[in-house]
Design a protein around this motif. Structure first.
Motif, short mmCIF file in Angstrom:
data_model
loop_
_atom_site.label_atom_id
_atom_site.label_comp_id
_atom_site.label_asym_id
_atom_site.label_seq_id
_atom_site.Cartn_x
_atom_site.Cartn_y
_atom_site.Cartn_z
N ASN C 41 1.03 -2.90 3.89
CA ASN C 41 1.13 -2.22 2.60
C ASN C 41 -0.21 -2.28 1.86
O ASN C 41 -0.61 -1.33 1.19
CB ASN C 41 2.23 -2.88 1.75
CG ASN C 41 2.66 -2.00 0.60
OD1 ASN C 41 2.51 -0.78 0.68
ND2 ASN C 41 3.16 -2.59 -0.45
N LEU C 44 -2.39 0.58 2.90
CA LEU C 44 -1.98 1.95 2.58
C LEU C 44 -2.53 2.34 1.20
O LEU C 44 -2.74 1.48 0.35
CB LEU C 44 -0.45 2.05 2.62
CG LEU C 44 0.15 1.87 4.02
CD1 LEU C 44 1.66 1.83 3.94
CD2 LEU C 44 -0.32 2.96 4.96
N GLN C 46 -1.34 3.71 -1.37
CA GLN C 46 -0.47 3.54 -2.54
C GLN C 46 -0.39 4.78 -3.41
O GLN C 46 -0.25 4.69 -4.63
CB GLN C 46 -0.92 2.33 -3.39
CG GLN C 46 -1.04 1.05 -2.63
CD GLN C 46 0.29 0.59 -2.06
OE1 GLN C 46 1.35 0.89 -2.59
NE2 GLN C 46 0.25 -0.11 -0.95
N GLN C 48 2.02 6.76 -2.98
CA GLN C 48 3.47 6.88 -3.07
C GLN C 48 3.90 8.33 -2.92
O GLN C 48 4.86 8.78 -3.54
CB GLN C 48 3.99 6.33 -4.43
CG GLN C 48 3.33 5.08 -4.90
CD GLN C 48 3.59 3.89 -4.01
OE1 GLN C 48 4.34 3.97 -3.04
NE2 GLN C 48 2.96 2.77 -4.30
N PRO C 55 10.10 7.08 1.19
CA PRO C 55 9.99 7.17 -0.27
C PRO C 55 9.00 6.15 -0.82
O PRO C 55 9.37 5.23 -1.52
CB PRO C 55 11.42 6.88 -0.74
CG PRO C 55 11.97 5.98 0.32
CD PRO C 55 11.34 6.38 1.61
N GLY C 56 7.72 6.29 -0.48
CA GLY C 56 6.73 5.35 -1.01
C GLY C 56 6.01 4.62 0.10
O GLY C 56 6.37 4.73 1.28
N CYS C 57 4.97 3.91 -0.28
CA CYS C 57 4.11 3.27 0.71
C CYS C 57 4.78 2.05 1.32
O CYS C 57 4.67 1.79 2.50
CB CYS C 57 2.78 2.88 0.08
SG CYS C 57 1.83 4.33 -0.40
N LYS C 58 5.45 1.27 0.50
CA LYS C 58 6.08 0.06 0.99
C LYS C 58 7.11 0.38 2.08
O LYS C 58 7.09 -0.26 3.14
CB LYS C 58 6.73 -0.67 -0.20
CG LYS C 58 7.35 -2.01 0.13
CD LYS C 58 6.33 -3.11 0.05
CE LYS C 58 6.97 -4.47 0.27
NZ LYS C 58 7.59 -5.00 -0.96
N PRO C 126 5.94 8.82 -9.18
CA PRO C 126 6.28 7.49 -8.65
C PRO C 126 5.58 6.35 -9.38
O PRO C 126 5.94 5.21 -9.19
CB PRO C 126 5.82 7.57 -7.19
CG PRO C 126 4.72 8.57 -7.21
CD PRO C 126 5.05 9.56 -8.29
#
Lengths: 577, 358, 191
Positions: C41, C44, C46, C48, C55-58, C126
């Motif tokens: 993470n 990445l 971020q 999002q 649905p997002g980087c995480k 986001p």
């Protein structure tokens, strides 16, 4: 003073041809007042000044045009009297050639100034008040970077300054503006230094001048005779005038990496800044002029001039007799650290030299050969970096190694590129590498920031969802409880007196089942709205019974509601029949 | 607004060019070349001519193969310097194919396979030299006898004429194989186990007054060329001084007297063999050496120690090429441990330790 | 026979002892590293943006940790793929064009005259980088905007533009010299 205190050597350094004699023969001249001045709001390191004048406003010489915006900022004054014709993006002296917001001032030729408020007896003032005067005069360092002077003097308020260093080394070839400043205004400079001494109370004041300026050394020594200021001749070697290098030469101490000179109780000021401080305090003049060297073989009469800040470069060049066909490269600053500019840009507070070079003087750089690691660059580097290694890692974008080899300690003096036998543009590699590393760093912190914001948002959304879920459950429970209670009651009632409620229930059920027509709906809505209005007024009257407006409204509303309700009931009963 | 890419400072450039450096190196070899020619005849010049033409031809061919601008890169003179130094290291009158193999190996495997000028981890000249030394030991140890030996040992005749020389290089079979070469002083000392140094010196005219007749003078000529380059600031003193000092210290420590078990005096080692050529023209190669001044000192010292170790306890009478190649391998590590301290830092960053990832 | 038995026993004993030592060391000197998802993470960008299909980087980081390809992140581009390949010790793959192409970073701008104040973009953002309330004009906090594009789609009046960040004297930077065509040298000044 014939005996000179000890000086130290700095590592590396180079001896490029001086080329200083050309511009010192004509003394210090004044250029004719320019018709139009371009006054960028950013003439220093930090934030732009904020304009406080309007387009069309007439201003006087020395009038405040833009005030400083935050601590790292510097106000701006009108260099002459005239009219503000625009506040817009204008050419700006910057390596990128991009524009910057500027105040455009058309001079009226009268050069009428505002009333000056000199402070002759600054010694009776508190140092902080003197600092405020310096800040208000719009003084930023005249040497190179252009740090707002008052901010710099306060850079480490908790450190006492034991050594004040005045930088008059002027180590770059061609530039003679400091030299000429000293030759013409030694007494004013000494007075300016004394103002600084009043503010800082240093133990010693050292003025470092390269020994290729004997006239300046003699003039300063004569002017500083009765003071504790020490004039020190240092060997001519580029870049002895770099702040960190001069500190090393004069004190033998090194400014810690990433730190400020104040961390080792030293403060450095340019000699031109001292003159500006004298003029600001003792003459009351804000900083609206500066001394600029006009030199290069493309000029017929290279010289030094006192020019208003904001003078377009082409006017200065015309004054010095530019031969446009011979001009090959126009550099603002010296040939080692200056940058190319467009002649439409103005000079600003940091502009010390204009070099209009011919092709022979600054030939186009030859194509670079591969590095053979000869090590001449490392020998020339004044901060003892290994430029050949840095070059290698910069080409390969190995940022970890660049960090390890202390790229950020590079002062971009250009000594390495000057001596490079393969003519590799080392400084450009280093600048690009630094910019790239800063961008990556920024990207990382931004990404981290975005991640946090995203996660906080997710948490918030989840919390909200949970809350809604809880509320829903609570409602459901309540409803269930109510239903259970009702059922229990009904059961009890049934036991006690069985069928009496039945007709009522049937009526309610029949009501519910009956659907309302569109007209009825409308009437129902109207009735509801009227009831709401009535209730609102009743409520307000309850808290505020003296409101006569409301009292008047009340009967009207009551009637309106009654009518609406009646109409609705009529409609429903009609249908029921 | 169209912005043309700005030119980065510094706008002024010094006049020093790679080509000048290369030419100065060649100039500095002249005293040595003249003395070599005086003592051994035309052999050295023929070597230089052959190696130089081979190297330039090979370099052009490879540059074309690699689709690089040929004239632009030939102009820097680096191929010529490599070939020139290689030619000085090879014995005079080396057969032409030997020179071809050596210079070809130096250019192809020593330089261009790594990416050309500035990219090679090994000294190309020494790589070529070492390659032919291990492949053709007979030819490589055939050092001709020097001018003046015929008066001491009538059985030997130095090759001095140009025609003779060309014959030796291109058609060695047409000349008698005996009587024109002899062992060098380093060979003799290495193989000596019975005679004291004085006896050895009396018995073998190859021993001059210090480190071998002819050799000691040629060494002094290299030294003179080296001092010229130092004066011209082509390189710093660190690598040569490191090498000579380490060699001197080693030979002092393990001198072992002047009896039959002697390993030779410091002077003998400093002026014998290729010590001086190595110290002032080989270990000073910046590309394959260490980077910082301190690093170059260490690099030079390493070469000095290895030269002595191989000369005295190894299998080869001289060892500059192997010592330099071995130290080339160590140069990156030396760099890691000799990074200078940057202004404003309390201590230098040294060692392989953890480097923060960007 | 006894010898064989002895040998087996000794070996067993050794295995036990060393096993115990290793086990102890594993517990005692455990390196507290970031869990792999956190490390992924961190690499990445971020934004999002969801272009990877998560649905997002995480969530994508979690998916990568579970073996999903590393080449689905257009905003991160080659640099991110390289960094992920280094971290996970896998071959870097070219960016998967299905998920979009690498573009210079952009920032959302709301043409404020056209904004009707529907708050749809606010809900889509986001990172909460859009300010505004119902029936009020919205505006983007430029410093917080990740350029993810997610607000463009929901806008009913199409008043959001994705614009590259303008180059000013503040953020302008020197480019590295370009190598001379076909050489290892470099050409000064050619940016």
């Amino acid at each position: 003073m014939s005996t000179q205190p000890r000086i130290w050597d700095m590592p590396g350094g180079i001896h490029p041809p001086q080329n200083k004699a050309q511009s010192t023969a004509r003394g210090l001249e004044r250029i004719p007042l320019p018709k139009r001045l371009i006054l960028p709001l950013l003439q220093h390191i930090g934030r732009r000044a904020e304009p406080i004048v309007q387009v069309g406003e007439r201003v006087l010489k020395g009038q405040l045009l833009a005030s400083s915006h935050g601590q790292y900022s510097c106000p701006l004054h009108a260099p002459t009297s005239g009219t503000i014709v625009a506040i817009e993006d204008a050419p700006y002296p910057h390596a990128s050639g991009l524009t910057e917001p500027a105040i455009i001032l058309d001079s009226d030729g009268e050069d009428r100034r505002i009333e000056l408020q000199p402070v002759a007896d600054y010694r009776s003032l508190d140092p902080v008040d003197v600092l405020d005067l310096i800040q208000a005069a719009g003084i930023s360092g005249l040497g190179g970077a252009g740090f707002p002077t008052a901010t710099k003097l306060l850079s480490r308020p908790d450190h006492r300054i034991s050594t004040l260093i005045i930088n008059a080394a002027e180590c770059e070839p061609y530039i003679t503006s400091d030299d000429m400043t000293i030759r013409h205004y030694p007494a004013r400079i000494v007075s300016g230094i004394e103002v600084l001494m009043h503010i800082l109370k240093p133990d010693q004041v050292l003025v470092g001048i390269e020994d290729n300026k004997p006239e300046a050394i003699a003039a300063m020594r004569a002017a500083a005779q009765d003071t504790t200021i020490q004039i020190i001749a240092i060997p001519t070697k580029y870049p002895s005038g770099g702040e960190k290098q001069l500190i090393q030469i004069l004190t033998g101490k090194e400014v810690p990496s990433g730190g400020l000179p104040a961390d080792i109780s030293v403060l450095c000021q340019n000699i031109g800044t001292c003159l500006a401080i004298h003029e600001a305090i003792l003459l009351g003049r804000p900083m609206i002029n500066r001394i600029v060297t006009l030199t290069g073989a493309a000029l017929q009469r290279p010289t030094n001039v006192i020019a208003p800040i904001g003078t377009p470069i082409h006017e200065l060049l015309a004054f010095a007799g530019l031969q446009p066909e011979r001009l090959h490269r126009l550099v603002l600053g010296g040939p080692m650290m200056g940058f190319t500019v467009d002649s439409a840009a103005p000079i600003i507070k940091t502009s010390n030299c204009l070099l209009a070079a011919t092709r022979e003087e600054l030939p186009p750089p030859p194509p670079a050969l591969p590095c053979i690691r000869c090590g001449l660059c490392a020998e020339a580097c004044p901060v003892e970096l290994l430029p050949q290694q840095l070059h290698w890692f910069a080409m390969g974008k190995d940022y970890a190694q660049l960090q390890r080899h202390d790229l950020f300690d590079c002062i971009e003096c250009g000594a390495c590129a000057y001596v490079c036998p393969s003519s590799i543009p080392l400084v450009q590699y280093f600048r690009a590498g630094k910019a790239e590393m800063r961008a990556i760093e920024q990207q990382h912190s931004r990404a981290e920031h975005s991640r946090q914001r995203f996660e906080h948002r997710q948490e918030r959304l989840q919390r909200e969802a949970e809350q809604r879920e809880q509320e829903r459950q609570a409602r459901a429970e309540k409803a269930a409880r109510a239903k259970a209670a009702r059922e229990a009651q009904a059961a009890r009632a049934q036991l006690a007196e069985p069928p009496t409620a039945a007709p009522d229930l049937a009526r309610i059920q029949s009501r519910k089942v009956s659907t309302l027509s569109a007209e009825q709906k409308q009437l129902k809505v109207a009735a509801a709205t009227a009831r709401m209005a009535l209730q609102r007024v009743q409520k307000q009257l309850a808290t505020n019974p003296d409101n006569t407006d409301m009292q008047k409204q009340l009967p009207e509303l009551e009637q309106a509601f009654a009518e609406a309700q009646q109409a609705f009931e009529q409609a429903t009963t009609q249908e029921a029949r | 607004m169209a912005v043309s890419p700005p030119i980065s400072s510094p706008h002024a450039l010094g006049s020093n060019r790679t080509r000048n450096i290369m030419l100065q190196v060649l100039l500095a070899t002249l005293p040595g070349v003249l003395l070599l020619t005086w003592f051994f005849g035309w052999g050295t010049l023929i070597n230089i001519l052959l190696a130089g033409s081979f190297a330039i031809a090979i370099e052009s061919a490879i540059l074309r193969l690699r689709q690089r601008p040929v004239a632009f890169y030939l102009n820097d003179g680096s191929a010529l310097v490599t070939a020139w130094l290689l030619a000085l290291a090879l014995p005079p009158y080396a057969p032409w194919w030997l020179v071809l193999v050596a210079s070809g190996f130096a250019m192809v495997f020593g330089k261009h396979l790594y990416g050309g000028l500035g990219q090679n981890p090994f000294n190309p000249a020494m790589l070529g030299y070492a390659m032919v030394l291990v492949s053709f030991p007979v030819e490589m140890t055939s050092w001709p006898v020097w001018r003046g030996i015929e008066q001491l040992q009538p059985a030997l005749t130095p090759t001095l004429g140009l025609i003779d020389g060309l014959q030796r290089v291109f058609a060695p079979a047409s000349l008698p194989t005996d009587g024109w070469t002899s062992a060098t002083a380093l060979d003799l000392l290495k193989n000596n186990s019975a005679l004291t140094l004085d006896e050895l010196r009396a018995a073998q005219p190859a021993f001059g007054s210090m480190a071998g007749r002819a050799w000691e003078w040629i060494s002094l000529a290299w030294l003179a060329g080296g001092l010229f380059l130092l004066y011209r600031r082509v390189y710093t003193w660190h690598a040569p001084v490191g090498m000579l000092a380490a060699l001197a210290v080693m030979s002092l420590l393990f001198w072992n007297g002047s009896g039959s078990a002697s390993n030779g005096s410091p002077l003998f080692h400093l002026l014998g063999g290729a010590t001086m050529l190595g110290a002032f023209f080989i270990v000073t190669d910046p590309v394959s050496g260490a980077t910082s001044a301190r690093g170059r000192l260490v690099f030079g010292a390493g070469v000095g120690i290895l030269v002595y170790v191989i000369r005295v306890w190894g299998n080869y009478p001289d060892a500059v090429a192997f010592a330099v190649l071995l130290m080339n391998l160590c140069a990156p590590t030396i760099d890691y441990y000799t990074t200078p301290r940057t202004y404003g830092h309390s201590k230098p960053k040294r060692g392989l330790g953890k480097v923060d990832q960007p | 026979m006894a010898i064989i038995l002895t040998a087996v026993l000794v070996l067993l004993l050794l295995a036990l002892v060393f096993g115990a030592v290793l086990g102890y060391a594993a517990v005692r000197f455990r390196v507290e590293g970031d869990p792999i998802v956190e490390q992924i993470n961190a690499l990445l960008p971020q934004t999002q943006c969801g272009q990877c299909g998560h649905p997002g980087c995480k969530p994508y980081a979690e998916a990568i940790a579970n073996g999903e390809p590393i080449n689905k992140c257009p905003p991160g581009g080659e640099a991110t793929i390289q960094a992920l390949a280094n971290l996970l010790d896998v071959e870097p793959l070219p960016l998967d064009g299905e998920h979009g192409e690498e573009k210079p970073p952009t920032v959302a701008y709301i043409r404020e005259a056209e904004c009707i104040g529907c708050t749809k973009c606010i809900q889509a953002c986001p990172v909460d980088a859009i300010l505004g309330a119902a029936r009020q004009m919205h505006t983007v906090i430029v410093d917080e905007c990740t350029g993810c594009d997610l607000c463009v789609e929901p806008c009913p009046v199409d008043c959001i533009d994705m614009l590259p960040l303008p180059v000013t004297t503040q953020n302008w930077r020197w480019n590295a010299p370009q190598p001379l065509a076909g050489s290892f040298g470099s050409q000064r000044g050619v940016a």
